[in-house]
Design a protein around this motif. Structure first.
Motif, PDB file in Angstrom:
ATOM      1  N   MET A  80      39.415  56.481  45.320  1.00 45.62           N
ATOM      2  CA  MET A  80      39.104  55.057  45.600  1.00 45.62           C
ATOM      3  C   MET A  80      40.353  54.187  45.235  1.00 45.62           C
ATOM      4  SD  MET A  80      35.647  53.014  44.924  1.00 45.62           S
ATOM      5  CE  MET A  80      35.499  53.488  43.180  1.00 45.62           C
ATOM      6  N   VAL A  81      40.805  53.263  45.912  1.00 38.93           N
ATOM      7  CA  VAL A  81      41.773  52.385  45.624  1.00 38.93           C
ATOM      8  C   VAL A  81      41.072  50.999  45.433  1.00 38.93           C
ATOM      9  CG1 VAL A  81      44.109  51.516  46.128  1.00 38.93           C
ATOM     10  CG2 VAL A  81      43.650  53.760  46.812  1.00 38.93           C
ATOM     11  N   ILE A  82      41.516  50.577  44.195  1.00 31.89           N
ATOM     12  CA  ILE A  82      40.851  49.163  44.166  1.00 31.89           C
ATOM     13  C   ILE A  82      42.071  48.143  43.825  1.00 31.89           C
ATOM     14  CG2 ILE A  82      39.549  47.871  42.677  1.00 31.89           C
ATOM     15  CD1 ILE A  82      38.108  50.216  43.905  1.00 31.89           C
ATOM     16  N   GLY A  83      42.219  47.324  44.800  1.00 28.58           N
ATOM     17  CA  GLY A  83      43.135  46.239  44.601  1.00 28.58           C
ATOM     18  C   GLY A  83      42.863  45.376  43.543  1.00 28.58           C
ATOM     19  N   LEU A  84      43.975  44.603  42.780  1.00 23.73           N
ATOM     20  CA  LEU A  84      43.931  43.619  42.026  1.00 23.73           C
ATOM     21  C   LEU A  84      44.988  42.589  42.153  1.00 23.73           C
ATOM     22  CD1 LEU A  84      42.503  43.536  38.289  1.00 23.73           C
ATOM     23  CD2 LEU A  84      44.892  42.731  38.807  1.00 23.73           C
ATOM     24  N   THR A  85      44.592  41.417  42.412  1.00 22.78           N
ATOM     25  CA  THR A  85      45.623  40.386  42.735  1.00 22.78           C
ATOM     26  C   THR A  85      44.950  39.088  42.195  1.00 22.78           C
ATOM     27  OG1 THR A  85      46.741  39.411  44.621  1.00 22.78           O
ATOM     28  CG2 THR A  85      44.472  39.603  44.891  1.00 22.78           C
ATOM     29  N   GLY A  86      46.072  38.123  42.254  1.00 18.82           N
ATOM     30  CA  GLY A  86      45.733  36.766  41.872  1.00 18.82           C
ATOM     31  C   GLY A  86      46.979  35.953  41.991  1.00 18.82           C
ATOM     32  N   GLY A  87      46.972  34.872  41.961  1.00 20.54           N
ATOM     33  CA  GLY A  87      47.754  33.801  41.991  1.00 20.54           C
ATOM     34  C   GLY A  87      48.761  33.798  40.596  1.00 20.54           C
ATOM     35  N   TYR A 120      45.344  49.066  41.583  1.00 19.04           N
ATOM     36  CA  TYR A 120      46.437  48.814  42.255  1.00 19.04           C
ATOM     37  C   TYR A 120      46.763  47.431  42.079  1.00 19.04           C
ATOM     38  CZ  TYR A 120      49.725  47.894  46.464  1.00 19.04           C
ATOM     39  OH  TYR A 120      50.625  47.589  47.001  1.00 19.04           O
ATOM     40  N   GLU A 121      47.585  46.918  41.312  1.00 18.33           N
ATOM     41  CA  GLU A 121      47.932  45.538  40.881  1.00 18.33           C
ATOM     42  C   GLU A 121      49.104  45.044  41.757  1.00 18.33           C
ATOM     43  OE1 GLU A 121      49.833  42.011  39.176  1.00 18.33           O
ATOM     44  OE2 GLU A 121      50.775  43.950  39.159  1.00 18.33           O
ATOM     45  N   ASN A 122      48.822  44.242  42.677  1.00 19.41           N
ATOM     46  CA  ASN A 122      49.742  43.450  43.625  1.00 19.41           C
ATOM     47  C   ASN A 122      49.570  42.041  43.566  1.00 19.41           C
ATOM     48  OD1 ASN A 122      51.602  42.678  45.732  1.00 19.41           O
ATOM     49  ND2 ASN A 122      51.458  44.849  46.788  1.00 19.41           N
ATOM     50  N   ALA A 123      50.689  41.053  43.294  1.00 17.94           N
ATOM     51  CA  ALA A 123      50.612  39.654  43.536  1.00 17.94           C
ATOM     52  C   ALA A 123      50.169  39.259  44.700  1.00 17.94           C
ATOM     53  CB  ALA A 123      51.625  38.922  42.529  1.00 17.94           C
ATOM     54  N   ILE A 124      51.068  40.042  45.844  1.00 15.90           N
ATOM     55  CA  ILE A 124      50.887  39.484  46.861  1.00 15.90           C
ATOM     56  C   ILE A 124      50.224  40.371  48.202  1.00 15.90           C
ATOM     57  CG2 ILE A 124      53.116  37.765  46.895  1.00 15.90           C
ATOM     58  CD1 ILE A 124      54.631  40.047  48.148  1.00 15.90           C
ATOM     59  N   LEU A 125      49.005  41.023  47.376  1.00 19.20           N
ATOM     60  CA  LEU A 125      48.496  42.054  48.270  1.00 19.20           C
ATOM     61  C   LEU A 125      47.996  41.607  49.627  1.00 19.20           C
ATOM     62  CD1 LEU A 125      46.661  44.816  47.134  1.00 19.20           C
ATOM     63  CD2 LEU A 125      44.655  43.261  47.263  1.00 19.20           C
ATOM     64  N   PHE A 126      47.368  40.483  49.650  1.00 18.16           N
ATOM     65  CA  PHE A 126      46.888  39.973  51.132  1.00 18.16           C
ATOM     66  C   PHE A 126      48.337  39.594  51.995  1.00 18.16           C
ATOM     67  CE2 PHE A 126      43.294  38.951  48.525  1.00 18.16           C
ATOM     68  CZ  PHE A 126      42.232  39.645  49.228  1.00 18.16           C
ATOM     69  N   GLU A 127      49.220  38.931  51.199  1.00 18.54           N
ATOM     70  CA  GLU A 127      50.281  38.221  51.936  1.00 18.54           C
ATOM     71  C   GLU A 127      50.915  39.377  52.608  1.00 18.54           C
ATOM     72  OE1 GLU A 127      49.650  35.635  48.399  1.00 18.54           O
ATOM     73  OE2 GLU A 127      49.189  37.490  48.874  1.00 18.54           O
TER      74      GLU A 127
END
Length: 196
Positions: free
Chosen positions: A1-8, A109-116
Motif C-alpha cells: 500500500m502506497v500512502i502519499g503525503l503532501t502539503g504546501g 511517499y512524501e512529495n510536495a507536488i504529489l497532485f501537481e
C-alpha cells in the motif's frame, strides 16, 4: 500500500515524516531527496539538463542548484521542462523502491507536488499536511532565510490547500507537535488497522 503525503511549502511535511519514521515496518520515500540524489547520479538526467539549461547547470560534476533555481522558480515553462526531465526517472526509482519494500505495512511517499505532477494516481490513500498561510510563510522565512516575496512565488507553483484537501483521505493540521503526533498515530493505526 502506497500512502502519499503532501502539503504546501512550510506546512511541516518533514516534521510529520519524522514522526512516521518512528513506526516499525513502514518504508519512507522522500521524492525531493531522491530527486536531488538522482540529479547528481543519473547520466540520463545530467545529459538532458545540460542540453536544456547549459553547461553551468553542473559545477565540478555537482548540480549547481542556485543557478538552476534562478532559472526555474519564476518561469513556469522552464519549471515544467525541469520536471519533465526529472520526474519520469524519479517515478521509475520509486517503482523499484515499492517492489523492494513490498513486505512493509505501507510505503509513505512524501512529495510536495504529489497532485501537481500526477503522482497521486498511484497512491492508495493520501495525507495532506496543513497549516495557516501566515504560519507557513513564517516557517519558510525562518528555515530558508527567504523573503516574503520568494515564499509567495514558490507557493504560486503549488496547488492551493483547499484543492488538495478535497482529494485527500486524511488531513493533519500541523500547529503543535503534541497534536500533530496524536494525528499521526491515529492515521498510522487506521492504516495498519490497529485500535487506538
Amino acid at each position: 500500500m502506497v500512502i502519499g503525503l503532501t502539503g504546501g511549502i512550510g506546512s511541516g511535511k518533514s516534521t510529520v515524516v519524522n514522526m512516521f519514521s518512528e513506526f516499525k515496518n513502514i518504508a519512507i520515500y522522500i521524492a525531493d531527496d531522491e530527486a536531488k540524489k538522482l540529479m547528481n547520479t543519473s547520466t540520463q538526467i545530467k545529459t538532458q539538463l545540460i542540453a536544456e539549461f547549459g553547461e553551468q547547470v553542473y559545477l565540478n560534476n555537482e548540480l549547481n542548484r542556485p543557478y538552476l533555481a534562478s532559472i526555474v522558480f519564476n518561469n513556469k515553462e522552464r519549471l515544467a521542462t525541469l520536471n519533465a526531465i526529472v520526474h519520469p526517472i524519479v517515478k521509475e526509482h520509486l517503482q523499484d523502491f515499492i517492489k523492494e519494500n513490498s513486505s512493509k505495512d505501507y510505503i509513505l511517499y512524501e512529495n510536495a507536488i504529489l497532485f501537481e505532477n500526477g503522482s497521486n494516481s498511484f497512491c492508495d490513500k493520501i495525507i495532506t499536511v496543513t497549516a495557516p498561510k501566515d504560519v507557513k510563510i513564517n516557517r519558510v522565512i525562518k528555515r530558508d532565510n527567504a523573503t516574503i516575496k520568494d515564499v509567495k512565488n514558490r507557493m504560486k507553483n503549488q496547488w492551493n490547500e483547499a484543492k488538495k484537501t478535497l482529494q485527500s483521505n486524511y488531513l493533519i493540521e500541523n500547529l503543535t507537535l503534541t497534536k500533530t503526533r496524536e494525528q499521526v498515530l491515529k492515521i498510522h493505526n487506521s492504516l495498519t488497522k490497529k485500535l487506538c
